[in-house]
Design a protein around this motif. Structure first.
Motif, PDB file in Angstrom:
ATOM      1  N   TYR A 182     -34.676 -47.233 -79.591  1.00  0.00           N
ATOM      2  CA  TYR A 182     -33.325 -47.110 -80.128  1.00  0.00           C
ATOM      3  C   TYR A 182     -33.366 -46.756 -81.610  1.00  0.00           C
ATOM      4  O   TYR A 182     -34.373 -46.958 -82.291  1.00  0.00           O
TER       5      TYR A 182
ATOM      6  N   LEU B 200     -23.643 -45.301 -76.352  1.00  0.00           N
ATOM      7  CA  LEU B 200     -24.468 -44.872 -75.221  1.00  0.00           C
ATOM      8  C   LEU B 200     -24.340 -43.365 -75.017  1.00  0.00           C
ATOM      9  O   LEU B 200     -23.244 -42.844 -74.801  1.00  0.00           O
TER      10      LEU B 200
ATOM     11  N   GLN C 166     -30.951 -38.874 -78.579  1.00  0.00           N
ATOM     12  CA  GLN C 166     -29.724 -39.637 -78.352  1.00  0.00           C
ATOM     13  C   GLN C 166     -28.742 -39.522 -79.510  1.00  0.00           C
ATOM     14  O   GLN C 166     -27.569 -39.875 -79.389  1.00  0.00           O
TER      15      GLN C 166
ATOM     16  N   CYS D  38     -31.807 -43.870 -73.080  1.00  0.00           N
ATOM     17  CA  CYS D  38     -32.056 -44.110 -71.664  1.00  0.00           C
ATOM     18  C   CYS D  38     -33.279 -43.310 -71.210  1.00  0.00           C
ATOM     19  O   CYS D  38     -33.462 -42.158 -71.614  1.00  0.00           O
TER      20      CYS D  38
ATOM     21  N   TRP E 287     -27.627 -45.092 -67.159  1.00  0.00           N
ATOM     22  CA  TRP E 287     -26.926 -46.246 -67.731  1.00  0.00           C
ATOM     23  C   TRP E 287     -26.122 -47.002 -66.673  1.00  0.00           C
ATOM     24  O   TRP E 287     -26.072 -48.227 -66.681  1.00  0.00           O
TER      25      TRP E 287
ATOM     26  N   VAL F 119     -30.918 -52.733 -72.111  1.00  0.00           N
ATOM     27  CA  VAL F 119     -29.840 -52.817 -73.102  1.00  0.00           C
ATOM     28  C   VAL F 119     -29.199 -54.199 -73.085  1.00  0.00           C
ATOM     29  O   VAL F 119     -28.907 -54.788 -74.134  1.00  0.00           O
TER      30      VAL F 119
ATOM     31  N   GLY G 103     -19.261 -44.568 -75.470  1.00  0.00           N
ATOM     32  CA  GLY G 103     -20.265 -43.630 -74.982  1.00  0.00           C
ATOM     33  C   GLY G 103     -19.629 -42.416 -74.348  1.00  0.00           C
ATOM     34  O   GLY G 103     -18.411 -42.388 -74.109  1.00  0.00           O
TER      35      GLY G 103
ATOM     36  N   GLY H 213     -22.986 -42.007 -70.703  1.00  0.00           N
ATOM     37  CA  GLY H 213     -22.730 -43.140 -71.586  1.00  0.00           C
ATOM     38  C   GLY H 213     -21.313 -43.667 -71.467  1.00  0.00           C
ATOM     39  O   GLY H 213     -21.061 -44.848 -71.717  1.00  0.00           O
TER      40      GLY H 213
ATOM     41  N   GLY I 274     -21.684 -45.729 -68.617  1.00  0.00           N
ATOM     42  CA  GLY I 274     -22.397 -46.920 -69.060  1.00  0.00           C
ATOM     43  C   GLY I 274     -21.523 -47.877 -69.824  1.00  0.00           C
ATOM     44  O   GLY I 274     -21.738 -49.093 -69.804  1.00  0.00           O
ATOM     45  N   THR I 275     -20.502 -47.333 -70.511  1.00  0.00           N
ATOM     46  CA  THR I 275     -19.567 -48.187 -71.242  1.00  0.00           C
ATOM     47  C   THR I 275     -18.812 -49.089 -70.280  1.00  0.00           C
ATOM     48  O   THR I 275     -18.708 -50.303 -70.491  1.00  0.00           O
TER      49      THR I 275
END
Length: 258
Positions: free
Chosen positions: A39, A59, A72, A98, A104, A133, A155, A159, A162-163
């Motif tokens: 990250y 994300l 990213q 990721c 995600w 995460v 995201g 993402g 993923g949120t």
């Protein structure tokens, strides 16, 4: 030749400035057993560990997956480096990456005639990258310099999915969230119905159907919550460009506290 040389030099300077800006995001990694989450983290200017700061977890989309700990930042990285953001919203910004063999969100993707279809799972175990995460944030958010009442997530594309995913798995953690061109199983919406949410999508998106976020928006309204929902009628999948240009996005996000 002189004009070409000048143009080439300007391009190099611009490229160098871009790289230099992104270098403000420190490279870090979180190790869990045999797995590693890479990250990038951006601390506010004049960071003081004795103070407390809001945290924004961002994300990225599928195209930025990998293990280079760089890609990213391609979409969104510059947003948090702007003078306006740094001055008005001093905060810690985290961009996890990721793995290419993971995702995600807990979603099954099928391609038929070059068209992708997303089947979002209700419940289920988190993917390897999402689990990393979750474990990483469990640890990081406990640090004394993190303002517990101002933790946010957002995201785009994968993402954005993923949120929704992390919201349902940690519904009491985030003060507010935003999802760009993502999606979720509407049945999961009840898990995060109390989190202030701003949903974005491009009306012409031919990669992730706008219906996938509209169904979440509609379900949240059925549950008695009215999230913010913005459709850009002429935008395709890269609706994040319009979203990042929204002057009210960050003021709205940081206006929320738990």
């Amino acid at each position: 030749m002189k004009k070409i040389s000048i143009i080439f030099t300007l391009c190099l300077l611009i490229s160098s400035a871009f790289a230099q800006d992104l270098s403000k995001y420190e490279k870090q990694s979180f190790v869990l057993g045999t797995d590693t989450l890479k990250y990038r983290i951006l601390y506010p200017e004049n960071f003081d560990a004795k103070k407390q700061y809001p945290v924004v977890l961002f994300l990225h989309g599928r195209g930025e997956s990998g293990n280079d700990n760089q890609k990213q930042l391609a979409n969104g990285g510059k947003l948090f480096l702007s003078d306006n953001y740094r001055k008005n919203h001093p905060s810690i910004v985290i961009f996890p990456q990721c793995a290419e063999d993971s995702y995600w969100a807990n979603v099954e993707i099928e391609t038929v005639s070059n068209k992708r279809f997303f089947n979002f799972v209700k419940g289920g175990e988190p993917t390897k990258s999402m689990n990393l995460v979750l474990q990483f944030t469990d640890e990081f958010f406990k640090k004394p310099f993190v303002a517990q009442n101002q933790i946010y997530v957002g995201g785009l594309s994968m993402g954005g999915m993923g949120t929704f995913e992390i919201l349902r798995r940690k519904p009491k953690t985030f003060a507010a969230a935003f999802s760009i061109c993502g999606g979720d199983n509407p049945a999961n919406a009840k898990k995060y119905k109390n989190v202030p949410l701003w949903i974005f999508h491009g009306g012409l998106d031919d990669v992730v159907n706008p219906q996938l976020t509209y169904s979440v928006f509609r379900e949240l309204r059925k549950l008695g919550y009215e999230p913010k929902y913005t459709i850009y009628p002429k935008a395709n999948h890269n609706s994040w460009d319009s979203t990042f240009a929204e002057p009210e996005l960050m003021p709205w996000l940081f206006s929320h506290k738990k």
